[in-house]
Design an enzyme around this catalytic site. Structure first.
Site, PDB file in Angstrom:
ATOM      1  N   GLY A  41       6.467   2.076  -0.008  1.00 24.96           N
ATOM      2  CA  GLY A  41       7.603   2.074   0.911  1.00 24.96           C
ATOM      3  C   GLY A  41       8.004   0.683   1.347  1.00 24.96           C
TER       4      GLY A  41
ATOM      5  N   SER B 177       3.401   0.723  -5.475  1.00 24.33           N
ATOM      6  CA  SER B 177       4.363  -0.206  -4.876  1.00 24.33           C
ATOM      7  C   SER B 177       3.704  -0.993  -3.746  1.00 24.33           C
ATOM      8  CB  SER B 177       5.603   0.564  -4.417  1.00 24.33           C
ATOM      9  OG  SER B 177       6.661  -0.307  -4.126  1.00 24.33           O
TER      10      SER B 177
END
Length: 441
Positions: free
Chosen positions: A31, A114
């Site tokens: 995120g 990520s």
């Protein structure tokens, strides 16, 4: 939407007991350190597909200003990088309690995607790479390395934040912030240009981990290059088109340069010219401007692919238990939209269709065969710290990175096989490594 957002989810086999000692798969969501992408991925399918032989854990952590606001005010009166400290707390919770769910605290594998993969890099290098015995293996899926500044270099952000919230004239600005309700805090928990940057386009990320001299003793590029990390079996991955979901729809080389400058403000004009030379006009992608492909390739390699390659190469100097893959599963809709194989497109293949918040795409039909292949490589790594031991019968042997410039597995429907890293990409990654010191500021 508030600091009271922390939880832990645990999936276990029904027949697990405190004596089961199943391997533990601990997932750190991404995120961009700005949002929680999803802390509720359903671990049921991977537990079932493991032969009911693992425990799966995921959790939430603070992000944005609540997780990464940095200043000497914060250092003196609290903690820096509290989003990462939340993750450390979850790791310690697992050590203390996972045996009650049948998990083995001595066999925990951390996996992040990520920003979660960037977090994995920070846990590998935490306090200079001194292991706290919290995990025995790691997976960095599409590793995210944005700018990585010192506390001093981020004081402008704190000053701007307290001014926005009318706390700049308070006798104690941090006490003033703490007295506010969540709504005004979130109103200014947004991306703004870095000093010297512009609003066109705005930076993609704003509140980020900082070098604090403790948990983060230095920039990741330096720590991995110097070998200051915990040595554990490691998987590193990227997707073929990491940057398409983030890139500015550039029409000219100057727009590519401005996009990179706004996200990495420390880059000089000469360095931006070098980036334009390395990423000239490329084949166009549908529904996008002429230089979108160039911007996407530059950002994708700078921020995701090349950092992952550096992690693999650095770890491979100490261990043969390092594996790398490129996910190249091509979905007709994504291809038609000019996205190629975008960032963390492999998530549904790892956890199962419908177990994440990602669309089904073509995993239910034309790309269905890649799901068990991908999932079984992961389950094998979780159970045996080697992706090959329990790999799918349709899957080839996944060779390790090796001692040279590296080789990786190309995961592709009906075409999964080993490949060498392209020479041109290695050269571009060398450029990003040379630019790293300036990109961090």
């Amino acid at each position: 939407m508030a600091e009271d957002c922390l939880f832990v989810n645990v999936w276990r086999p029904t027949n697990a007991t405190p004596d089961s000692k199943f391997p533990v798969w601990l997932f750190i969501q991404g995120g961009g350190y700005a949002n929680n992408a999803n802390g509720n991925y359903n671990g049921s399918e991977v537990v079932q597909q493991s032969g009911h032989g693992i425990v799966f854990v995921n959790f939430n952590y603070r992000v944005g200003a609540l997780g990464f606001l940095a200043s000497e005010h914060v250092r003196r009166n609290g903690d820096l990088n509290v989003g990462l400290l939340d993750q450390r707390k979850a790791l310690h919770w697992v050590q203390q309690h996972i045996s009650q769910f049948g998990g083995d605290p001595d066999h925990v594998v951390i996996h992040g995607d990520s920003a979660g993969a960037g977090s994995v890099a920070h846990h590998l290098t935490a306090s200079g790479g001194h292991s706290a015995g919290l995990f025995v293996g790691a997976v960095a899926e599409s590793t995210f390395w944005p700018t990585e500044r010192t506390v001093e270099q981020m004081e402008f952000q704190y000053d701007r934040f307290v001014k926005d919230l009318d706390c700049d004239n308070a006798s104690d600005s941090l006490t003033c912030l703490r007295a506010l309700k969540i709504e005004p805090l979130q109103k200014f928990n947004i991306d703004k240009p870095f000093p010297g940057g512009s609003t066109t386009p705005s930076p993609l990320w704003y509140f980020l981990p900082v070098v604090d001299g403790d948990l983060i003793p230095g920039p990741l590029y330096s720590l991995f290059s110097q070998g200051k990390f915990i040595q554990v079996p490691l998987i590193v991955s990227d997707d073929t088109n990491e940057g398409t979901g983030f890139a500015y729809n550039a029409s000219t080389p100057s727009e590519v340069a401005q996009f990179m400058k706004n996200n990495y403000p420390g880059l000089s004009q000469d360095q931006l010219n070098a980036i334009n030379d390395a990423y000239p006009l490329m084949d166009p992608l549908p529904k996008h401007a002429a230089y979108f492909s160039s911007a996407a390739a530059a950002y994708g390699e700078a921020t995701f692919t090349c950092p992952g390659n550096l992690m693999a190469a650095a770890m491979a100097k100490k261990s043969s238990r390092v594996w790398n893959y490129r996910f190249n599963v091509r979905d007709p809709t994504e291809i038609a939209n000019g996205m190629g194989v975008p960032h963390v497109f492999d998530l549904p293949a790892i956890f199962g269709i419908g177990e994440t918040n990602e669309p089904t795409y073509s995993y239910a039909n034309s790309n269905s065969k890649i799901v068990p292949v991908t999932m079984d490589y992961y389950i094998s790594f979780i159970k045996a710290l080697d992706p090959n031991v329990y790999r799918n019968q349709e899957a080839p042997e996944w060779l390790s990175w090796g001692s040279g410039t590296g080789q990786r597995l190309r995961l592709q429907t009906n075409a999964t096989q080993m490949e060498d890293l392209p020479r041109a990409q290695l050269d571009r990654c060398s450029m990003w490594e040379r630019l790293a010191k300036d990109m961090e500021h």
